[in-house]
Design an enzyme around this catalytic site. Sequence first.
Site, PDB file in Angstrom:
ATOM      1  N   SER A   1     -10.634  19.085 -33.843  1.00  0.00           N
ATOM      2  CA  SER A   1     -11.427  20.925 -34.191  1.00  0.00           C
ATOM      3  C   SER A   1     -12.359  21.000 -32.537  1.00  0.00           C
ATOM      4  O   SER A   1     -12.102  20.810 -31.208  1.00  0.00           O
ATOM      5  CB  SER A   1     -10.984  20.491 -34.575  1.00  0.00           C
TER       6      SER A   1
ATOM      7  N   ASP B   1     -14.524  19.369 -18.795  1.00  0.00           N
ATOM      8  CA  ASP B   1     -13.873  20.264 -17.714  1.00  0.00           C
ATOM      9  C   ASP B   1     -15.048  20.908 -16.841  1.00  0.00           C
ATOM     10  O   ASP B   1     -13.974  21.384 -15.460  1.00  0.00           O
ATOM     11  CB  ASP B   1     -13.080  21.603 -18.152  1.00  0.00           C
TER      12      ASP B   1
ATOM     13  N   LYS C   1      -6.202  18.647 -32.626  1.00  0.00           N
ATOM     14  CA  LYS C   1      -6.542  19.588 -33.913  1.00  0.00           C
ATOM     15  C   LYS C   1      -7.091  20.468 -33.281  1.00  0.00           C
ATOM     16  O   LYS C   1      -7.842  21.002 -32.903  1.00  0.00           O
ATOM     17  CB  LYS C   1      -6.821  19.197 -35.288  1.00  0.00           C
TER      18      LYS C   1
END
Length: 444
Positions: free
Chosen positions: A287, A298, A312
């Site tokens: 999460s 990224d 999740k």
Amino acid sequence: MLVLGVLAAPALAAQGGSRSPDQSLALFEQVYRFIQRNYVDEVDPDVLIEGALKGMFESLDDPHSAYLFPDQMRSLTDTTSGQFGGVGLYINKPFSSRDGGPVYIEVVSPIEGTPADRAGLEAGDRIKAIEGESTADLAVDEVVDRLRGAPGSSVEVTILRGRDLEFPVTLSRAIIQIPTVRWGMIDSSTAFLRIIQFTPHTRDRVAEALEEFRQEGYTSMVIDLRSNPGGLLESVVDVADLFFDGGLVVETRGRVASENKRFQARSGRAVASDIALAVLINDGSASASEILAAALKDRDRARLFGSTTYGKGSVQQVRGLGDGGFRLTMSRYYTPAGTDIDKKGISPHEEVKEARLSEEEQRAYIDLRRENRFVDFVDQVGDPSPADIDRFVQDLLQEGVEIEADNLRRLVRAEVNRVLHRDILFDLENDRVLRRALEYLQQL
């Protein structure tokens, strides 16, 4: 004699035989009223409605969406209030089993320093039964209810680890304090930041750690997100703000336009761009911790080490409904690169496998714990020295304990620390993932 009767159902819509929403509601009302008037025993209308609501959410086949009874609704305040009586586990129920058998409750991660953590439960363990009752037919919220209780009381769980290793564990419930952040210096230039969970206080604690690192003159940092089960979306965005000077942190996308949101970092960066970052992740990182790891990855701000995260990647809303309420998945997370992580997770730049025991070694380790061998060793020696530990390891090997020597030595050290309640921030000798991250930072 069995008498079969037929209820006149609302007319079906012409296309595909499907009902309109109004027709479906009319059918529900018809069945509800028939049961209320004709069932052999008088039924409380609230029981019928709550049962129907529970079934409605279960039909979504989404473990994160559920109808919440009043006691379950109240329990949702536990994380924000900071403590509750329980065993210290974050759990989930997968959609399917690994072997085609029953689907049991799965451990996402134990909470650091809690009874479940001290008992040696691990991410990926399955809770097969609680007090002899199978979890195969229980929802997550029902399992949570059974694990929680008065501090000091005990609950026995049956753990399934790996393919078929099954063993009982008795957990003594305690007041569970929700931890957030721990930190320290690994050496004169490398800082270590462990984020345990994202709560309303996490951002302030991370900022406090970063200020100490700055005063120490750090030039690189390890961020440990392993077994971090997540937490609040707002919290992880606030923490990410300390590492970026603007730009996208995470995006949510849903069917409802109001759920399509882009969360941007503000100009609150506290970590200079020349500070090298290494992030540690594993299958217990879920999460919110996946959001931070993905943003750092990224946007080429850090290098990730370890194993693929839990996956999740959905967002739930909790709504009150009378004394109870419900939790419903409204959207999914997307990383700055546009990747949907739900059920996929975040992969590291470098996969580094943590030391894991074979199933045969797990059996031998569990037998040693059942026999209290580690506790007896500490009782006899007190605070064992490395030489004491080496002698104990050799004694066990000579007895025929089937655990590879390095693994056994690592286990004995960990058990000694657990028995003595030592607060170990990091373990440079036994932590393969941390060692590889440090090698990377030292090469820069």
